[in-house]
Design a protein around this motif. Sequence first.
Motif, short mmCIF file in Angstrom:
data_model
loop_
_atom_site.label_atom_id
_atom_site.label_comp_id
_atom_site.label_asym_id
_atom_site.label_seq_id
_atom_site.Cartn_x
_atom_site.Cartn_y
_atom_site.Cartn_z
N PRO B 77 0.84 -1.21 0.00
CA PRO B 77 0.00 0.00 0.00
C PRO B 77 0.87 1.26 0.00
N LEU B 78 0.37 2.33 -0.63
CA LEU B 78 1.12 3.57 -0.72
C LEU B 78 0.42 4.65 0.08
N ASP B 79 1.21 5.63 0.53
CA ASP B 79 0.61 6.79 1.17
C ASP B 79 0.37 7.83 0.10
N LEU B 80 -0.91 8.02 -0.24
CA LEU B 80 -1.24 8.99 -1.29
C LEU B 80 -2.17 10.06 -0.75
N GLY B 81 -2.00 10.37 0.53
CA GLY B 81 -2.84 11.39 1.15
C GLY B 81 -2.53 12.77 0.60
N THR B 82 -3.55 13.65 0.59
CA THR B 82 -3.36 14.99 0.02
C THR B 82 -3.87 16.06 0.97
N ASP B 83 -3.96 15.72 2.27
CA ASP B 83 -4.59 16.68 3.15
C ASP B 83 -3.78 17.94 3.35
N THR B 84 -2.49 17.91 3.08
CA THR B 84 -1.73 19.17 3.09
C THR B 84 -1.05 19.31 1.74
N LEU B 85 -0.62 20.51 1.44
CA LEU B 85 0.05 20.74 0.16
C LEU B 85 1.28 19.85 0.04
N GLY B 86 2.03 19.73 1.14
CA GLY B 86 3.24 18.91 1.14
C GLY B 86 2.94 17.46 0.85
N ARG B 87 1.90 16.95 1.52
CA ARG B 87 1.55 15.55 1.30
C ARG B 87 1.03 15.35 -0.12
N HIS B 88 0.29 16.34 -0.59
CA HIS B 88 -0.24 16.26 -1.96
C HIS B 88 0.92 16.15 -2.95
#
Lengths: 91, 761
Positions: B77-88
Amino acid sequence: MTTTTVLDELRSMLVQVLDQYGLDDVEITRETSFHDDLGLESIDLVTLGSLLVEHYGEHVNLAAFLAELDIDRVIALTVGDLVDFVIARVA
Amino acid sequence: MTGVVLREFGVTGRLGVVNPTPERLQRAEKVARKGRPWRGRDDIWFSPEPLRGKVVFLFPGLEADFAPRVEDLVDDPLDLGTDTLGRHAAAVLTANRVVDEALRRTGIRPDAVAGHSVGEWSAMVSGGLFDAAELQELLWRTDLDALRVPGVEFAVLGCPLDKVELPWPNVVVSHENSANQTVVCGPADEIAELAEHYRRKAVICQVLPFRSGFHTPMLEPYLEQFPIPKLPLHPARIPVWSATTARPFPSDEPAVRDLCRRHLLEPVRFATLLRTLHDDGFRTFVQAGPGTLSSLVSDTLRDRDHLAVAANSPHRSGIEQLRRVATALWVEGGDPDFSALDPAPAPRGALAEFRAVLAEAEAAVAAVLAAQHKIEVSTAAMPHLLDHCFAHQRPGWPDESDLRPVMPATTMIAHLVEAAGRAAPGRVVTDLRDVRFHRWLVAAPGHRVTLSAQDGRAKLGDYADATVTAAHRHPPAPRPWDLPHDERDPVLPAHRLYDERWLFHGPGYRGLTRTVAIGERSIRGRITVPGAPGALLDNVGQLLGHWLVELHPERWIAFPKSIDHLRWHAPEPPIGSTVDCTIRITEVTEDTVRADAQVIRDGEVVIAITGWTDHRFDGGADGGAVHRFPETSTLSRPTADGWWLAVDRWSLASREFYLHKYCGAAERAEYDRCPPTQRRDWLATRVAVKDAVRGALWRDGAPPLFPAEVRVRQHGDRFTAEGLHGLALPPLEVTVLRSTAAAVAWNACAKVVQQQGRDIA
């Protein structure tokens, strides 16, 4: 201006937009959806918008029309919706 | 994917269909017939000729909608969270990397890479400038959100860069996305005004949901904290192009670092980058990640030859979308590895079922395409037709149409069989019934003819058709016939039929090596199968011709009109093999001859023919002579007082036949312009004039002269003649007398009256 006339005119504009994809023989009715049936991208709507202005004048403003819609409505947009919009603006 | 190399169907190019359904196949057929490139709509790809050119991977940056479909491309599984600009941003880079690797596993490799906005970092990783792990680690340690320029927004404008006016003091262009899309950036209140303004001007304008100030000078004060330009650099493995300069990255380290920095402060010149790549020979633009980058490519390069294809789509799984990329590239001449896209190990039954569906789809595509296609009938496409010319002309004659290269009836049969065979994959054509030849299929000038096989009927344009049967195996062969009781040796050995032009065939159709025996109602011969398509059966017709030459010398010219039944009991013998042929004549009338025949190889009947019917041409001995040796023969007869008399007793078909022996292209055009009621007179007159001219010249010792070399011109009642295509003749004047005295014949008399300024009458 009748619905039929506007539909015919929109049809020929869409054919112009679609022709670049070699899709000049697709059937276009009121129920045809821009997104699902014709696969138009937002960039194609830009082309269509300028054809509308060219043909009907600046009061037929696709940009303003789209700005009022949320994204789901834009995705569900049909040729019939646009016909009604044009008629409303031209009337 | 089902791919078909269309050359096999008489159309050039490649056609690929993903998940073929009957509707899609029908559409694919239309697409292929139009012959214009079709790139991906409705999962159909078609290219009449490969694009060639280089492949570039384009990595997307941040987009409002982020819907990667990469879960089936990775094991973990990958971390594809976008809740912050950095994570996006980190998620975009991760998705891009997964798609990049999956593309390469499929055998799709770029000649260069580039990216849009933060996608440029993906390109730097893919090209080798950055190490993926080092970039990843750096992103984890960095708070990209701290880089947000407060109160700054982006707006996308649906218009080209040169239409963008920015009377707001703090708004700048941040992205030149495509021919019709520009992104601007500035303080929120100015952007709101700008949006209002452009919408009033009917320009589509959308405010983006993220705020950053990237690619503008507004980011400058925040740059110190930003570590990316300081990341360790490595030598590039493949060229990395910069969207800031629209050129490849420089090779020295300080210049690369400087460009990394400029990338954050200067506009993304993506449209210019695309045009420059195209100028540099790139034709295939693969969007190597999620998003809509490929539509920017299409928008910008819409007037130029290119393929834009997205390797990830929100609408289907990662593998499914890769299958489309592989199909698209294969259609353009690429060689992707489809096996890498096979479904993950599935239960045996399911896998077998999948393969069956695939095989069925392939057959369906073949059937659809075989159902109808066009073939090019010209001597360039079918050089063998030059060995089947109806009209002899002087060697080196420049006008091919005067030679009248005609497709033999039996070559038409070969095409009908071929079409029927394609429409029935896995089966062999065993029978053709009611074969009809309607019109001469002339190959000069060249043209395209529709070949179709549907519902058991095969058709070659409106030239020939037949009812077809295809089966899984050939039917058992009948016994060869007993030998006829009245056989004798033929008068003419087979080679003389060609040498003396009883048969007009050239090498590609010459197969009669021996005529074994001839009888009142039979003939047997030996055929060495020649190379031209349909030549074996043509030789059956030639053998029938031999029988006519020997037994009906007054009317021996004949051409196939119809065949009741052809049955193949074995595959057709290969070129160069020797077969025996026996013909039984069943009926001879004034106009036709009918026969049955057997083609036998090693004592076994290979082809059985019933009701082969030839049309016999009239014209008598003169006609036969002109057919064989037009350069020394005449259709008219000289009279004692110097006139040449042409008597037209010809049928319409025969008249057509002699027209081509006597008249060149320009004269035939005149004939066609004549009202039908005047054509008899017109042709008889030309025949008489040409024969009178040739007669007069021959009397003066002139060499052989083809009728078509003499061009007749009519000036009211006067006729003159001149030489054509290099034949030098003095201006000749000819007197013509015409009459319809005899009810069945048209007479025309001609006499040369003036030559080189002197009367010779």
